[in-house]
Design an enzyme around this catalytic site. Sequence first.
Site, PDB file in Angstrom:
ATOM      1  N   ARG A 214      -2.548   4.747  -7.445  1.00 47.16           N
ATOM      2  CA  ARG A 214      -1.189   4.115  -6.852  1.00 47.16           C
ATOM      3  C   ARG A 214       0.328   5.525  -6.647  1.00 47.16           C
ATOM      4  O   ARG A 214      -0.197   6.282  -7.329  1.00 47.16           O
ATOM      5  CB  ARG A 214      -0.437   3.255  -7.770  1.00 47.16           C
ATOM      6  CG  ARG A 214      -1.479   1.728  -7.861  1.00 47.16           C
ATOM      7  CD  ARG A 214      -1.041   0.654  -6.321  1.00 47.16           C
ATOM      8  NE  ARG A 214      -1.671  -0.108  -6.256  1.00 47.16           N
ATOM      9  CZ  ARG A 214      -2.805  -0.012  -5.976  1.00 47.16           C
ATOM     10  NH1 ARG A 214      -2.834   0.085  -4.671  1.00 47.16           N
ATOM     11  NH2 ARG A 214      -3.004  -1.703  -5.993  1.00 47.16           N
ATOM     12  N   HIS A 262       0.201   4.030   2.707  1.00 46.04           N
ATOM     13  CA  HIS A 262      -1.022   3.001   2.299  1.00 46.04           C
ATOM     14  C   HIS A 262      -2.380   2.357   2.780  1.00 46.04           C
ATOM     15  O   HIS A 262      -1.795   0.909   2.559  1.00 46.04           O
ATOM     16  CB  HIS A 262       0.311   1.830   1.628  1.00 46.04           C
ATOM     17  CG  HIS A 262      -0.628   1.435  -0.096  1.00 46.04           C
ATOM     18  ND1 HIS A 262      -0.226   1.122  -0.377  1.00 46.04           N
ATOM     19  CD2 HIS A 262      -1.983   1.483  -0.005  1.00 46.04           C
ATOM     20  CE1 HIS A 262      -1.151   0.607  -1.599  1.00 46.04           C
ATOM     21  NE2 HIS A 262      -2.136   0.488  -1.474  1.00 46.04           N
TER      22      HIS A 262
HETATM   23  C1  GLV Z   1      -4.142  -1.317  -1.961  1.00 44.02           C
HETATM   24  O1  GLV Z   1      -4.163  -0.311  -2.578  1.00 44.02           O
HETATM   25  C2  GLV Z   1      -5.494  -2.487  -3.000  1.00 44.02           C
HETATM   26  O2  GLV Z   1      -5.150  -2.474  -4.356  1.00 44.02           O
HETATM   27  O3  GLV Z   1      -6.225  -3.102  -2.667  1.00 44.02           O
END
Ligand code: GLV
Length: 299
Positions: A214, A262
């Site tokens: 994160r 991401h």
């Molecule tokens: C992606 O970041 C997840 O938490 O699956």
Amino acid sequence: MAILVAAGFDEDEWAAWWPLLRAALPSEQLLRDRDAVAPHEIDVALVANPPPGSLRDLPNLQLIQSLWAGVDRVLDDTTAPADVPLARMVDPAMNATMAQTALWAVSSLQRGFFDYAAQQREGVWKQHVLRCADELTVAVLGTGQMGRAAAHLLMQHGYGVLGWSRSAGPLARVLAQANIVVNLLPLTPDTRGLLDAAAFAQMPRDASLVNLARGAHVVEADLLATLDGGHLKRAVLDVFATEPLPPSHPFWSHPAITVLPHIAAPTDPRSAAPVAARNIVALREGRPLENLVDRARGY
Ligand code: GLV
């Protein structure tokens, strides 16, 4: 009773998920729009990065099943009920995808592939001395499902690997031995901002950071200052304090930063829809729920 799918999906993601969720839960009423039924008719929420407020005022909610591995967004939403069981996505296919991304980043750093990409843009033909995998130590922060999968794959490829979790003692000792740090920790109040100037200073000069967990684990201003000061060599970042990364953010054009949007381990609906469905069937049949989050621990 009905199941609300509360997700920050774009239309392509809805198109991928919807038929697989319907197939996995053939006798359930699935809703994209919570206003399609009265609030008391919704007893399960399937969530994926849900917009804040998605779960407010659902008096009969009995299970929140995440389609994402990380549940920090749900835990941070003060309008989501705090007393309803919350389950994470635990999917071996997703762990394997994450491990593959960690291996790609580590091997690209080891082999200098990011430098060669920069050289191509400049038209530079220059070969660098090869450093072999067994000359590098990778610290994998987080020893959960994803951290363990990444650590095993890296070991299989010959890297020295040190695993670290919050219960394992001081982080500084591990950082000091790491040529590459791969972050796969859950985001909790204890791990927020863990990777700051003091942490970077513990890492050897020319070490690199790979953040696949994160954005809020990293103090972004400290990372920039550390890279600009030449102490760290490179950062490979998949996650950011603000997502999407704002167009004006200095990370976009920083020569020592690789930005990914991401995508380190997207949930694959083909494997994850049945995982989510299993917990809903367990709820319906009164059997124990799996992968429940310990809210006090934060994951
Ligand atoms: C992606 O970041 C997840 O938490 O699956």
